[in-house]
Design a protein around this motif. Structure first.
Motif, PDB file in Angstrom:
ATOM      1  N   ALA A 101      37.463 -11.114  17.875  1.00 59.24           N
ATOM      2  CA  ALA A 101      36.071 -11.243  17.442  1.00 59.24           C
ATOM      3  C   ALA A 101      35.834 -12.546  16.689  1.00 59.24           C
ATOM      4  O   ALA A 101      34.744 -13.122  16.751  1.00 59.24           O
ATOM      5  N   SER A 102      36.861 -13.032  15.987  1.00 61.87           N
ATOM      6  CA  SER A 102      36.725 -14.261  15.205  1.00 61.87           C
ATOM      7  C   SER A 102      36.346 -15.451  16.069  1.00 61.87           C
ATOM      8  O   SER A 102      35.773 -16.434  15.582  1.00 61.87           O
ATOM      9  N   GLN A 103      36.644 -15.392  17.363  1.00 65.17           N
ATOM     10  CA  GLN A 103      36.329 -16.488  18.268  1.00 65.17           C
ATOM     11  C   GLN A 103      34.818 -16.651  18.446  1.00 65.17           C
ATOM     12  O   GLN A 103      34.326 -17.739  18.759  1.00 65.17           O
ATOM     13  N   LEU A 104      34.073 -15.573  18.211  1.00 65.09           N
ATOM     14  CA  LEU A 104      32.633 -15.600  18.443  1.00 65.09           C
ATOM     15  C   LEU A 104      31.813 -15.438  17.162  1.00 65.09           C
ATOM     16  O   LEU A 104      30.592 -15.535  17.209  1.00 65.09           O
ATOM     17  N   MET A 105      32.461 -15.195  16.018  1.00 64.26           N
ATOM     18  CA  MET A 105      31.710 -14.836  14.818  1.00 64.26           C
ATOM     19  C   MET A 105      30.917 -16.005  14.254  1.00 64.26           C
ATOM     20  O   MET A 105      31.235 -17.177  14.471  1.00 64.26           O
ATOM     21  N   ASN A 106      29.847 -15.667  13.514  1.00 65.85           N
ATOM     22  CA  ASN A 106      28.991 -16.645  12.847  1.00 65.85           C
ATOM     23  C   ASN A 106      28.969 -16.382  11.351  1.00 65.85           C
ATOM     24  O   ASN A 106      29.396 -15.331  10.886  1.00 65.85           O
ATOM     25  N   MET A 107      28.437 -17.361  10.618  1.00 66.84           N
ATOM     26  CA  MET A 107      28.300 -17.200   9.173  1.00 66.84           C
ATOM     27  C   MET A 107      27.305 -16.082   8.871  1.00 66.84           C
ATOM     28  O   MET A 107      26.412 -15.788   9.668  1.00 66.84           O
ATOM     29  N   PHE A 108      27.445 -15.471   7.697  1.00 71.35           N
ATOM     30  CA  PHE A 108      26.633 -14.336   7.296  1.00 71.35           C
ATOM     31  C   PHE A 108      25.810 -14.715   6.073  1.00 71.35           C
ATOM     32  O   PHE A 108      26.350 -15.194   5.081  1.00 71.35           O
ATOM     33  N   THR A 109      24.493 -14.515   6.148  1.00 72.05           N
ATOM     34  CA  THR A 109      23.594 -14.851   5.044  1.00 72.05           C
ATOM     35  C   THR A 109      23.254 -13.599   4.242  1.00 72.05           C
ATOM     36  O   THR A 109      22.903 -12.569   4.814  1.00 72.05           O
ATOM     37  N   SER A 110      23.347 -13.698   2.921  1.00 69.77           N
ATOM     38  CA  SER A 110      23.036 -12.565   2.051  1.00 69.77           C
ATOM     39  C   SER A 110      21.917 -12.923   1.082  1.00 69.77           C
ATOM     40  O   SER A 110      21.728 -14.096   0.730  1.00 69.77           O
ATOM     41  N   VAL A 111      21.180 -11.906   0.645  1.00 66.61           N
ATOM     42  CA  VAL A 111      20.111 -12.087  -0.339  1.00 66.61           C
ATOM     43  C   VAL A 111      20.265 -11.032  -1.424  1.00 66.61           C
ATOM     44  O   VAL A 111      20.945 -10.023  -1.240  1.00 66.61           O
ATOM     45  N   ASP A 112      19.614 -11.268  -2.557  1.00 64.38           N
ATOM     46  CA  ASP A 112      19.656 -10.311  -3.652  1.00 64.38           C
ATOM     47  C   ASP A 112      18.776  -9.109  -3.339  1.00 64.38           C
ATOM     48  O   ASP A 112      17.704  -9.242  -2.739  1.00 64.38           O
ATOM     49  N   ASP A 126      41.166  -9.164   4.884  1.00 63.91           N
ATOM     50  CA  ASP A 126      41.672  -8.715   3.578  1.00 63.91           C
ATOM     51  C   ASP A 126      40.552  -8.092   2.739  1.00 63.91           C
ATOM     52  O   ASP A 126      40.407  -8.365   1.541  1.00 63.91           O
ATOM     53  N   ASN A 127      39.728  -7.268   3.411  1.00 64.50           N
ATOM     54  CA  ASN A 127      38.633  -6.527   2.777  1.00 64.50           C
ATOM     55  C   ASN A 127      37.509  -7.413   2.244  1.00 64.50           C
ATOM     56  O   ASN A 127      36.667  -6.955   1.466  1.00 64.50           O
ATOM     57  N   SER A 128      37.490  -8.676   2.639  1.00 65.18           N
ATOM     58  CA  SER A 128      36.405  -9.577   2.255  1.00 65.18           C
ATOM     59  C   SER A 128      35.576  -9.926   3.484  1.00 65.18           C
ATOM     60  O   SER A 128      36.129 -10.124   4.582  1.00 65.18           O
ATOM     61  N   ASN A 129      34.248 -10.009   3.327  1.00 67.17           N
ATOM     62  CA  ASN A 129      33.374 -10.352   4.442  1.00 67.17           C
ATOM     63  C   ASN A 129      33.531 -11.828   4.795  1.00 67.17           C
ATOM     64  O   ASN A 129      33.411 -12.692   3.923  1.00 67.17           O
ATOM     65  N   VAL A 130      33.796 -12.116   6.047  1.00 70.96           N
ATOM     66  CA  VAL A 130      33.997 -13.502   6.466  1.00 70.96           C
ATOM     67  C   VAL A 130      32.983 -13.949   7.518  1.00 70.96           C
ATOM     68  O   VAL A 130      32.881 -15.140   7.823  1.00 70.96           O
ATOM     69  N   GLY A 131      32.232 -13.027   8.100  1.00 69.96           N
ATOM     70  CA  GLY A 131      31.276 -13.419   9.126  1.00 69.96           C
ATOM     71  C   GLY A 131      30.642 -12.217   9.784  1.00 69.96           C
ATOM     72  O   GLY A 131      30.802 -11.072   9.343  1.00 69.96           O
ATOM     73  N   ILE A 132      29.919 -12.480  10.850  1.00 67.68           N
ATOM     74  CA  ILE A 132      29.225 -11.427  11.579  1.00 67.68           C
ATOM     75  C   ILE A 132      29.268 -11.727  13.066  1.00 67.68           C
ATOM     76  O   ILE A 132      29.268 -12.894  13.482  1.00 67.68           O
ATOM     77  N   ASN A 164      24.245  -7.613  -8.057  1.00 67.69           N
ATOM     78  CA  ASN A 164      25.118  -8.315  -9.001  1.00 67.69           C
ATOM     79  C   ASN A 164      26.282  -7.438  -9.439  1.00 67.69           C
ATOM     80  O   ASN A 164      27.401  -7.921  -9.637  1.00 67.69           O
ATOM     81  N   ALA A 165      26.028  -6.153  -9.571  1.00 67.52           N
ATOM     82  CA  ALA A 165      27.056  -5.245 -10.080  1.00 67.52           C
ATOM     83  C   ALA A 165      28.022  -4.787  -8.989  1.00 67.52           C
ATOM     84  O   ALA A 165      29.216  -4.611  -9.237  1.00 67.52           O
ATOM     85  N   ASN A 166      27.506  -4.621  -7.763  1.00 66.86           N
ATOM     86  CA  ASN A 166      28.324  -3.997  -6.712  1.00 66.86           C
ATOM     87  C   ASN A 166      28.613  -4.879  -5.509  1.00 66.86           C
ATOM     88  O   ASN A 166      29.224  -4.431  -4.545  1.00 66.86           O
ATOM     89  N   GLY A 167      28.192  -6.146  -5.547  1.00 68.02           N
ATOM     90  CA  GLY A 167      28.418  -7.023  -4.405  1.00 68.02           C
ATOM     91  C   GLY A 167      27.556  -6.608  -3.217  1.00 68.02           C
ATOM     92  O   GLY A 167      26.424  -6.148  -3.394  1.00 68.02           O
ATOM     93  N   LEU A 168      28.095  -6.723  -2.021  1.00 69.67           N
ATOM     94  CA  LEU A 168      27.340  -6.357  -0.824  1.00 69.67           C
ATOM     95  C   LEU A 168      27.138  -4.841  -0.782  1.00 69.67           C
ATOM     96  O   LEU A 168      28.097  -4.077  -0.797  1.00 69.67           O
ATOM     97  N   VAL A 169      25.872  -4.434  -0.722  1.00 73.93           N
ATOM     98  CA  VAL A 169      25.567  -2.996  -0.729  1.00 73.93           C
ATOM     99  C   VAL A 169      24.934  -2.529   0.574  1.00 73.93           C
ATOM    100  O   VAL A 169      24.795  -1.330   0.811  1.00 73.93           O
ATOM    101  N   GLY A 170      24.527  -3.471   1.428  1.00 73.83           N
ATOM    102  CA  GLY A 170      23.905  -3.057   2.681  1.00 73.83           C
ATOM    103  C   GLY A 170      23.545  -4.231   3.556  1.00 73.83           C
ATOM    104  O   GLY A 170      23.840  -5.394   3.237  1.00 73.83           O
TER     105      GLY A 170
END
Length: 285
Positions: A70-81, A40-46, A106-112
């Motif tokens: 792919a969900s069977q193999l996905m892992n959590m995703f770590t983000s930084v500022d 649903d357009n939200s990041n859930v893993g990698i 902060n303004a645009n969420g995940l950018v890269g």
């Protein structure tokens, strides 16, 4: 703009329900090593090249790749500022033993997303002259004969927990390297077939169901390493500047490079070694 924001890349995404064969195709088409998964357009893993590679190495089921989400193999995703230093990102990646970090604003969420490849390019630009290849290389390396069956080579990769293996000819000279991406090509060719033709006996042809890379009766035991390996083997001298090795890895889009000692293959250098060089440089002051 911060240095981190300047080196990060726009991530390629796919729905978490995308089948494994399509995920592999996206990886190969874009020559990338990871894909962000969304719902649903939200990041859930990698899901990474390594996740898929380890799965394919040990999978002995008869389930086709287009039946595995792919969900069977996905892992959590770590983000930084995005304001974080590249050096701090290196520390986090080494600590968590991960190959990428999301970069957010902060303004645009995940950018890269910043990967080891981006870090390698960063080292080449900012750390030239700091280390020689020999300072960080791994002297020992795992090798097998290029005439060994894919099953035996894969078994060795599992045993040693490695994502690449050097293959040598009968004289002991390096002939190529086998990586996860080479196995992906085999997976796409064989993994969606309900039957695999075994021509190991010239007198008969026997049809076997797909049982994976470790199969005694399927393609794992009928394909040899030299049939699927990457035959070009990039290498640098152990006395070369580490920044030069980074350029070679970046230009050839490879994760590791052979190291020559007196014109003989004497070790290997990986992107992780480059991250360690940055960590050492910034924690020895």
């Amino acid at each position: 703009m911060s240095e981190l924001l300047s080196i990060c890349q726009k991530p390629i995404t796919a729905d978490s329900n995308t089948s494994l064969d399509k995920i592999i195709s996206i990886l190969l088409k874009n020559n990338i090593s990871r894909i962000l998964l969304t719902e649903d357009n939200s990041n859930v893993g990698i899901i990474t090249e390594k996740d898929i590679g380890l799965f394919l190495l040990s999978d002995d089921s008869e389930k086709n790749l287009d039946d595995i989400p792919a969900s069977q193999l996905m892992n959590m995703f770590t983000s930084v500022d995005g304001s974080m230093s590249v050096e701090k990102c290196v520390e986090i990646m080494l600590e968590k033993n991960i190959g990428s970090l999301g970069v957010s604003s902060n303004a645009n969420g995940l950018v890269g997303i910043v990967t080891k490849t981006d870090i390698v390019r960063y080292y080449s630009k900012n750390y030239s002259g700091k280390h020689n290849v020999g300072d960080l290389m791994t002297i020992s390396y795992i090798a097998m004969n290029s005439d060994n069956s894919l099953k035996d080579i894969v078994s060795k990769m599992i045993e040693e927990k490695i994502s690449r293996i050097f293959l040598k000819n009968e004289k002991g000279d390096p002939e190529g390297i086998l990586t996860f991406r080479d196995l992906f090509h085999v997976a796409l060719e064989q993994g969606n077939s309900d039957a695999v033709l075994d021509n190991s006996d010239g007198a008969i042809s026997v049809i076997f169901t797909r049982k994976g890379f470790l199969s005694e009766s399927g393609f794992g035991n009928t394909i040899v390493g030299k049939d699927v390996m990457t035959k070009s083997l990039e290498s640098v001298d152990f006395e070369e500047d580490l920044a030069v090795a980074c350029d070679v890895m970046a230009q050839n889009q490879i994760n590791g490079i052979g190291v020559r000692i007196k014109d003989k293959l004497g070790g290997v250098l990986s992107k992780t070694d480059v991250l360690k060089a940055i960590y050492v440089e910034n924690n020895s002051k």
